[in-house]
Design an enzyme around this catalytic site. Structure first.
Site, PDB file in Angstrom:
ATOM      1  CB  CYS A  57      -0.961   0.006   1.181  1.00  0.00           C
ATOM      2  SG  CYS A  57      -2.219  -1.287   1.093  1.00  0.00           S
TER       3      CYS A  57
ATOM      4  CG  HIS B 177      -2.963   3.828   1.750  1.00  0.00           C
ATOM      5  ND1 HIS B 177      -3.534   3.310   0.605  1.00  0.00           N
ATOM      6  CD2 HIS B 177      -2.994   2.842   2.685  1.00  0.00           C
ATOM      7  CE1 HIS B 177      -3.896   2.053   0.847  1.00  0.00           C
ATOM      8  NE2 HIS B 177      -3.579   1.747   2.097  1.00  0.00           N
TER       9      HIS B 177
ATOM     10  CG  ASN C   6      -6.707  -0.450   1.120  1.00  0.00           C
ATOM     11  OD1 ASN C   6      -5.949  -0.163   0.202  1.00  0.00           O
ATOM     12  ND2 ASN C   6      -6.269  -0.758   2.329  1.00  0.00           N
TER      13      ASN C   6
END
Length: 345
Positions: free
Chosen positions: A111, A253, A283
């Site tokens: 990520c 993020h 996500n």
């Protein structure tokens, strides 16, 4: 000193909208449970036959169009879900964009991949190895999550976000500020796919089917994510000679809404300063910051001249942050119409 300057932004999202209600049909969960813990109401998953490279190519094409250029000197693809274990996805993406012959490589920092990929692009430009770079974060996490795992299936999603960067001056709008990157391999097992790599293959031990799926120890990840995202953000501000009062918009993020809120609170930011699209997108790992920049630009949530603070956290463990003044740029996005998303939700 030569800087890397953002001149184009694009994003690509799958057409398939997966609602909480759809997941609740076969998982022990509910819309209320998912929203209260993640802030997610829907996410996008690819249809059969659509790969990470497909999404990356489309996002790259749109970013090039946004920048008004047809060619760059290098392509960087940040992804956890490459089209194949070997070779890298970036060279094929470059060829599909008509860029055969240029430098092209992948980056895997889960990520945090968008910021690690951005650092790679900045480095190519600063070293004089490229005058311009197409940097793409792209994921098809729906291909690696266990559909029966409530802890990951409700969170992760697919998509791609891309930036075009060119060589320029450090004081230009769009110039990427100092990047802070970090890692802790001692905690690698918090976020992992246990099987399929050389460690499992060389052990001679047979893997269980579920070992080929993505796993995450959510509670521990939450604690580390908040701490590392906040601390790296403060370090990035310090290296840029800035304070929190200089920041107009916080672009984290999109791990989940609770993490973004906790990091923003720790940094002393107002809720209105935090940019988010996790409710409708989920996500998307290495793609999330790129998609968020594109969508917020298109919707007016981010405007030219605003100073942005970006931060991320991912498997590895990895983390990072940077700052930049957003340039005058038009975002190009390929995504399901918002009306269709609202109807599906």
């Amino acid at each position: 000193m030569t800087a890397a300057v953002v001149v184009g932004v694009g994003a690509s999202l799958p057409q398939r909208v997966v609602t909480n209600a759809e997941l609740a049909g076969y998982l022990d969960t509910s819309d209320e449970w998912i929203r209260s813990r993640t802030g997610i109401g829907a996410r996008r998953w690819v249809d059969p036959g659509v790969s990470t490279g497909d999404l990356a190519t489309r996002a790259g094409e749109l970013a090039l169009r946004s920048a008004g250029v047809g060619r760059v000197d290098a392509v960087v693809v940040a992804t956890t879900t490459p089209d194949r274990l070997c070779p890298a996805t970036a060279p094929e993406v470059a060829t599909r964009l008509g860029l055969t012959g240029i430098s092209a490589h992948d980056v895997n920092a889960v990520c945090t991949g968008f910021l690690y990929g951005l650092s790679s692009a900045v480095g190519l430009i600063a070293a004089g190895n490229a005058e311009s770079v197409l940097m793409i974060g792209a994921e098809t996490f729906s291909t690696i999550i266990d559909p029966k795992d409530r802890g990951t299936a409700v969170i992760f999603a697919d998509g791609a976000g891309a930036l075009v960067l060119r060589a320029g001056a450090p004081d230009e709008p769009g110039a990427v500020g100092p990047l802070v990157l970090g890692s802790d391999g001692g905690l690698a097992d918090l976020i992992q796919i246990p099987a399929g790599g050389s460690r499992q293959r060389s052990s001679g031990a047979a893997a269980e089917p579920e070992d080929y799926y993505f796993r995450m120890r959510g509670r521990e990840v939450y604690r580390h994510a908040v701490e590392r995202m906040a601390s790296s953000a403060m370090q990035a501000l310090g290296r840029a000679g800035l304070t929190m009062s200089d920041i107009d918009k916080f672009v984290p993020h999109q791990a989940n809404a609770r993490i973004s809120a906790a990091v923003g609170e720790r940094l002393g930011l107002q809720e209105r300063q935090t940019v988010s699209n996790v409710e409708c997108v989920g996500n998307t790992a290495a793609a999330s910051i790129g998609i968020l920049l594109a969508e917020a630009t298109a919707a007016g949530g981010i405007r030219a001249g605003q100073r942005l603070l970006l931060t991320a956290f991912g498997g590895g463990l990895t983390w990072g942050a940077t700052t930049l003044v957003w340039p005058e740029v038009t975002a190009h996005i390929a995504a399901p119409p918002r009306a269709a998303i609202a109807a599906a939700s």
